[in-house]
Design a protein around this motif. Structure first.
Motif, short mmCIF file in Angstrom:
data_model
loop_
_atom_site.label_atom_id
_atom_site.label_comp_id
_atom_site.label_asym_id
_atom_site.label_seq_id
_atom_site.Cartn_x
_atom_site.Cartn_y
_atom_site.Cartn_z
N GLY A 88 0.80 -1.22 0.00
CA GLY A 88 0.00 0.00 0.00
C GLY A 88 0.83 1.26 0.00
O GLY A 88 0.37 2.31 -0.44
N ASN A 89 2.08 1.18 0.49
CA ASN A 89 2.97 2.35 0.52
C ASN A 89 4.08 2.24 -0.51
O ASN A 89 4.96 3.10 -0.56
N ASP A 90 4.04 1.16 -1.30
CA ASP A 90 5.12 0.86 -2.25
C ASP A 90 4.70 1.34 -3.64
O ASP A 90 3.73 0.86 -4.21
N ALA A 91 5.46 2.31 -4.18
CA ALA A 91 5.15 2.82 -5.52
C ALA A 91 5.44 1.78 -6.60
O ALA A 91 4.95 1.90 -7.72
N CYS A 92 6.25 0.77 -6.26
CA CYS A 92 6.57 -0.31 -7.20
C CYS A 92 6.39 -1.64 -6.45
O CYS A 92 7.38 -2.29 -6.09
N PRO A 93 5.16 -2.04 -6.16
CA PRO A 93 4.91 -3.17 -5.27
C PRO A 93 5.38 -4.52 -5.80
O PRO A 93 5.50 -5.46 -5.03
N ASP A 94 5.62 -4.64 -7.10
CA ASP A 94 6.00 -5.93 -7.66
C ASP A 94 7.49 -6.04 -7.95
O ASP A 94 7.96 -7.06 -8.47
N VAL A 95 8.26 -4.99 -7.63
CA VAL A 95 9.70 -4.99 -7.90
C VAL A 95 10.44 -4.56 -6.64
O VAL A 95 10.10 -3.54 -6.04
N PHE A 96 11.45 -5.33 -6.26
CA PHE A 96 12.25 -4.99 -5.07
C PHE A 96 12.88 -3.62 -5.26
O PHE A 96 13.51 -3.35 -6.28
N GLY A 97 12.70 -2.76 -4.27
CA GLY A 97 13.22 -1.40 -4.42
C GLY A 97 13.77 -0.85 -3.12
O GLY A 97 14.02 -1.57 -2.15
N LEU A 98 13.94 0.46 -3.10
CA LEU A 98 14.57 1.16 -1.99
C LEU A 98 13.54 1.97 -1.21
O LEU A 98 12.63 2.56 -1.81
N GLY A 112 10.05 2.33 -2.42
CA GLY A 112 9.98 0.93 -2.83
C GLY A 112 10.30 0.67 -4.28
O GLY A 112 10.12 -0.45 -4.76
N CYS A 113 10.77 1.66 -5.00
CA CYS A 113 11.10 1.46 -6.42
C CYS A 113 12.60 1.24 -6.59
O CYS A 113 13.41 1.79 -5.84
N PRO A 114 12.98 0.48 -7.62
CA PRO A 114 14.41 0.23 -7.86
C PRO A 114 15.09 1.40 -8.56
O PRO A 114 14.43 2.23 -9.19
N ASP A 115 16.41 1.43 -8.43
CA ASP A 115 17.23 2.44 -9.11
C ASP A 115 18.44 1.71 -9.67
O ASP A 115 19.50 1.65 -9.04
N THR A 116 18.28 1.13 -10.85
CA THR A 116 19.30 0.25 -11.44
C THR A 116 20.64 0.95 -11.59
O THR A 116 21.69 0.37 -11.30
N ALA A 155 14.24 6.85 -9.47
CA ALA A 155 13.59 5.55 -9.62
C ALA A 155 13.48 5.19 -11.10
O ALA A 155 13.22 6.05 -11.95
N ASP A 156 13.70 3.90 -11.37
CA ASP A 156 13.67 3.44 -12.77
C ASP A 156 12.39 3.86 -13.48
O ASP A 156 12.41 4.20 -14.67
N LYS A 157 11.27 3.85 -12.76
CA LYS A 157 10.00 4.19 -13.40
C LYS A 157 9.97 5.64 -13.85
O LYS A 157 9.20 6.00 -14.75
#
Length: 477
Positions: A255-265, A270-274, A280-282
């Motif tokens: 509910g607080n994760d902007a990218c709930p299906d991808v492990f993030g920071l 909660g979004c990844p930064d490759t 954030a990647d998105k």
């Protein structure tokens, strides 16, 4: 065992009540097991209270009546604030009627008189209010408690009411299953025996030992967190997140994760930064290459403010207007092509990159223009004048961004009005010829001065010929 059915029916009739420790998550509890009845509290002759009630409390073999089967059942419901209330039903068979009376004939070395009243059947239905200390001692396993209540006892052919104080201890193996021990002192309203000494309404101790099962907690999503404590009751989640899911396992609930299906920071919701650029990647237009926030995560190698992916010259700084490349100066005159009105002809900075019209050029133009011949009193050209007009046109084409003024002049013959009109018409005729032969109209103006600007005397024929002329001047910006 047929008597057990009676107590089971009685227990089912009070299914909405409670007697064992539970909580708001599992408000209901059922307990069943074995009970023991100890009648040694019956009155004797001149016996003290302590001796009567607490002498040899654990003389199990000698004093306790135990039915070797499931002989009690209770149903409970949590009330709140560590309190519960309920009903217990029990059955037993009395083959040891014990009373403490050291002065009685036939008492044993313990001061007890033990008799067999003829296998009297015992039934009890008791209501109890219980208080649990488990929360106070901050334990999840050990659950001590005290209780008080009342009940009704069927003792052989007699029956009577009792007041039941007591205490208990439950050991919880899990959130729902425990092993319970409990003792109650059932004080009758008047201990008595009939004339033959047969027990009629004795006070007594009743002890129970059995299993307790808590239930009734609602867990809609089946995640082990009850709905009342579940922040996400409709979706299976984790206990550490109050029942909310963390699909990608990054420690941030969905509910607080902007990218709930991808492990993030956590720093990026909660979004990844490759590429590790803090974007954030998105939201990163170049997620695999370290870049700048101002360019949506894309790099700018030449620092010209244009992302490399959009920069036609990524290693050389240039303006955005030229797609990141430096402006060229094709003719090498020091004026960039973007500002050069004559980008392919070398000119001067003062003339915006175009060649300047020199005095020598202007002198040559006027040498030609003064030889233009018109029909007498008219604005039409004489035939021999056309080569001169061609030469003037060619010179003007060499200076495509310069503007010129065509001036008409006359001698003093005739009226001033006529001469003014004639000079304007002759200047206009030259202008029109030049436009018709490739000179842009916006580069040319024309005017007439009549007889007002003579360059020679009007007293001689030669002077008048000089005054009848066309001149061309440079219009300076």
């Amino acid at each position: 065992m047929k008597h057990l059915n009676k107590i089971l029916v009685a227990a089912m009739m009070v299914m909405g009540l409670s007697s064992h420790a539970q909580d708001s998550n599992n408000p209901w509890a059922v307990s069943f097991g074995v009970n023991a009845v100890d009648t040694r509290t019956s009155a004797g002759n001149d016996t003290g209270f302590f001796e009567q009630h607490f002498s040899q409390p654990f003389a199990v073999k000698d004093n306790w009546n135990v039915l070797p089967s499931v002989s009690y059942i209770s149903v409970s419901k949590y009330l709140g604030d560590n309190f519960s209330f309920g009903v217990q039903g029990s059955v037993n068979k009395i083959d040891k009627y014990v009373k403490f009376d050291p002065t009685a004939v036939g008492s044993d070395s313990r001061g007890m008189v033990v008799s067999n009243p003829g296998d009297l059947m015992y039934y009890g239905i008791d209501a109890t209010v219980k208080y649990s200390f488990m929360n106070l001692i901050n334990s999840k396993v050990i659950d001590p408690s005290v209780h008080v209540g009342g009940g009704y006892t069927f003792f052989g052919d007699s029956s009577y009411g009792t007041v039941n104080p007591g205490a208990g201890l439950t050991f919880w193996f899990s959130d729902n299953i425990g092993f319970s021990l409990e003792s109650s002192y059932k004080k009758s309203f008047g201990d008595r025996e009939d004339a033959s000494g047969t027990p009629d309404a004795p006070s007594h101790f009743q002890h129970t030992a059995g299993l307790t099962f808590k239930f009734g907690g609602k867990d809609t999503d089946g995640d082990g967190v009850y709905d009342k404590d579940d922040a996400c009751p409709e979706v299976a989640g984790l206990k550490e997140f109050n029942g909310c899911p963390d699909s990608d396992g990054d420690g941030i609930i969905d509910g607080n994760d902007a990218c709930p299906d991808v492990f993030g920071l956590a720093a990026l919701n909660g979004c990844p930064d490759t590429d590790g650029d803090g974007i954030a990647d998105k939201d990163d237009a170049c997620p695999d290459v370290f870049g700048l926030a101002a360019l949506k995560g894309c790099p700018d190698a030449d620092g010209d403010g244009i992302a490399d992916k959009d920069d036609k010259c990524p290693t050389v700084a240039g303006p955005k207007e030229n797609a990141g490349c430096p402006w060229p100066d094709t003719d090498g005159d020091g004026v960039l092509d973007k500002d050069d009105k004559c980008p392919e002809v070398k000119g001067t900075v003062a003339n915006k990159g175009c060649p300047e019209v020199s005095e020598a050029v202007m002198m040559k133009l006027n040498e030609y223009s003064r030889t233009i011949l018109f029909d007498s009193g008219k604005a039409s050209f004489k035939k021999q004048t056309y080569p001169t007009l061609v030469s003037i046109t060619e010179i003007l084409k060499e200076y495509p961004y310069s503007r010129f003024l065509v001036e008409g002049h006359t001698d003093s013959d005739g009226s001033n009005e006529m001469n003014q009109t004639l000079s304007e018409n002759r200047a206009a005729a030259v202008k029109n010829y030049l436009i018709e032969n490739g000179i842009k109209a916006d580069r040319l103006n024309s005017t007439g001065f009549g007889e007002t600007k003579p360059m020679d005397t009007n007293k001689t024929a030669a002077g008048k010929a000089h005054n009848r002329r066309v001149e061309i001047s440079l219009i300076k910006e």
